[in-house]
Write a protein that holds these residues in place. Structure first.
Motif, short mmCIF file in Angstrom:
data_model
loop_
_atom_site.label_atom_id
_atom_site.label_comp_id
_atom_site.label_asym_id
_atom_site.label_seq_id
_atom_site.Cartn_x
_atom_site.Cartn_y
_atom_site.Cartn_z
N HIS A 11 0.84 -1.21 0.00
CA HIS A 11 0.00 0.00 0.00
C HIS A 11 0.88 1.26 0.00
CE1 HIS A 11 -3.04 2.95 1.09
NE2 HIS A 11 -3.92 2.06 0.68
N PHE A 51 -8.23 2.77 7.88
CA PHE A 51 -8.39 1.91 6.70
C PHE A 51 -7.38 2.25 5.61
CE2 PHE A 51 -12.44 2.20 8.81
CZ PHE A 51 -12.92 0.90 8.80
N ILE A 53 -7.21 1.59 1.85
CA ILE A 53 -8.08 1.08 0.78
C ILE A 53 -7.21 0.44 -0.29
CG2 ILE A 53 -9.81 1.74 -0.95
CD1 ILE A 53 -10.41 4.14 0.96
N ARG A 54 -7.50 -0.81 -0.57
CA ARG A 54 -6.72 -1.55 -1.59
C ARG A 54 -7.36 -1.44 -2.96
NH1 ARG A 54 -6.59 -7.32 0.16
NH2 ARG A 54 -5.20 -7.52 -1.64
N SER A 104 -10.03 -3.67 1.73
CA SER A 104 -9.19 -2.77 2.52
C SER A 104 -8.45 -3.55 3.59
CB SER A 104 -10.05 -1.68 3.17
OG SER A 104 -10.82 -2.23 4.22
N LYS A 106 -7.69 -3.14 7.60
CA LYS A 106 -8.27 -2.40 8.72
C LYS A 106 -7.29 -2.50 9.89
CE LYS A 106 -12.14 -3.97 10.77
NZ LYS A 106 -13.58 -4.26 10.93
#
Lengths: 162, 269
Positions: A11, A51, A53-54, A104, A106
């Protein structure tokens, strides 16, 4: 199946973070998936998570009485949502609603706070990254306020002159 | 230069207050104009306004296309022109986009609001294979989805090259980005070493886009901007559009950022 540490490393928010730090953080992390219309967070409820986000799209919204939800911005794969877990009273400032299927990571807020207290070097590194994102969002919000594509300022946008 | 008579042959309202006109010359004959150049459109009895070409420039025989936002007396009068009515045109004027530099390179177009109009001829050129760019990426920011230009064409464009749209405000049924155009620009991969970037929009939007582009590694000499100033004579005499040592009408409206950086950052200019 990829392990959480690998997903964290992929990420953009964690680009360049040391493997040992990623491994340290992975203890706070779980994979999560949201269907279209599901909420990642609700305004004024405990902000327990952060979070990454992917993939997918998330609307950051606020509810306007007699109007309904108003979308302030959309987030996409590579973005993050949520820093309210960093500061008391740990309440989400906005709704975050999945506009599409969202994948996502978390991270638990309490867990992150505890880890950062134990490891201030990592805490400072994370704080710098959050500050960068917060600054970019503040700048974006200010540009939006300018209503660039609306009427020219000479046509009636108020100035700050005394 | 005396205005020639032209006639409105087609009129399309893009959204309230903004229209696109197709024009043909009363006397016939070609009207060569390059992407990024502009004409002075004269609404009789109201005045002239500098308006960029917004349609195809592939053939001088094609109707001239201009997109106009009614802001002042002259542009509001132009927006009210109906099909069949006459207007005057002087032009073309100014320096257009340096399309020859795009040969075999990735081209990035960044447009804000009405700024898409002077860039649309380049998109047409690319789609027709006349623009030798290796790849095209277009970023388009607008106020609201219903205030986006050329809506019937956006779907086709999206299937032909990478088109990223962003609006400041929208309901959540809007499928694009909500936020400023710099956000998707920041996260989208650009071939920054080699990319040629053409930008047109409100000056402040261009300023923020340049910050992002420079941060991503695009060099100043590869960024070109179309500037807007109050142009009157269009031939560099009256001084209305003087900007530092330049006259936007004659030396521009398209400038290389490297050459104008010092003027771009002076507030009162």
């Amino acid at each position: 199946m990829k392990v959480v540490t690998t997903l964290l490393k992929e990420h953009p928010f964690f680009t360049g973070l040391a493997d040992k730090d990623l491994a340290f953080l992975s203890g706070c992390t779980s994979n999560s998936h949201y269907k279209e219309g599901e909420y990642l967070a609700r305004e004024n409820t405990p902000a327990n998570h952060f979070f990454l986000i992917r993939s997918g799209r998330v609307a950051v919204e606020t509810f306007v009485p007699n109007y309904g939800p108003l979308c302030l911005m959309t987030l996409h794969g590579g973005d993050i949502f949520g820093w309210s877990w960093l500061y008391p009273p740990y309440l989400s400032a906005f709704d975050a609603r999945a506009l599409t299927s969202v994948r996502s990571l978390k991270l638990g807020g309490q867990c992150l706070r505890d880890k950062c207290e134990k490891e201030p070097r990592l805490g400072f590194e994370l704080m710098k990254r959050f500050t960068k994102v917060a600054t970019e969002r503040l700048q974006a919000a200010r540009i939006q306020l300018l209503d660039l594509y609306g009427p020219h300022p000479s046509q009636g946008i108020p100035r700050c002159d005394p | 230069m005396i205005p020639e008579l032209w006639r409105v042959t087609h009129r399309r309202e893009e959204f309230p207050g903004t229209i696109t006109l197709s024009l043909t010359r009363e006397a016939g004959g070609p009207s060569p104009i390059q992407p990024g150049q502009f004409n002075m459109l004269y609404a009789f009895g109201a005045g002239e306004a500098a308006i960029s070409l917004s349609g195809s420039s592939a053939s001088p025989a094609e109707p001239l296309t201009h997109t106009i936002k009614g802001q002042g007396l002259a542009t509001q009068a132009l927006c009210k022109l109906e099909v069949g009515t006459q207007l005057g045109i002087r032009g073309p004027f100014g320096q257009g986009w340096p399309t020859h530099l795009a040969a075999n390179r990735p081209l990035v177009i960044i447009a804000g609001g009405l700024g898409l109009a002077p860039l649309r001829p380049l998109i047409y050129s690319f789609l027709k294979g006349h623009l030798p760019a290796r790849r095209l990426q277009v970023f388009y920011g607008a106020r609201r989805p219903e205030e986006m230009l050329y809506q019937p064409e956006l779907g086709h464009w999206r299937s032909s090259f990478e088109l990223v749209t962003s609006v400041d405000h929208a309901s959540t049924d809007w499928n694009g980005h909500i936020g400023v155009i710099t956000d998707p620009l920041r996260v989208t991969h650009l071939e920054c070493n080699d990319a040629l970037v053409f930008v047109c929009g409100p000056e402040i939007m261009m300023r923020f886009c340049i910050q992002v582009l420079l941060h991503k590694g695009v060099t100043e000499s590869n960024i070109y901007l179309s500037m807007e100033r109050n142009m009157k004579c269009a031939i560099g005499i009256c001084g209305h559009c003087q900007w530092g040592p330049n006259f936007v009408c004659k030396d521009g409206p398209v400038f290389c950022y490297r050459d104008i950086r010092s003027w771009f950052q002076i507030n009162s200019l």
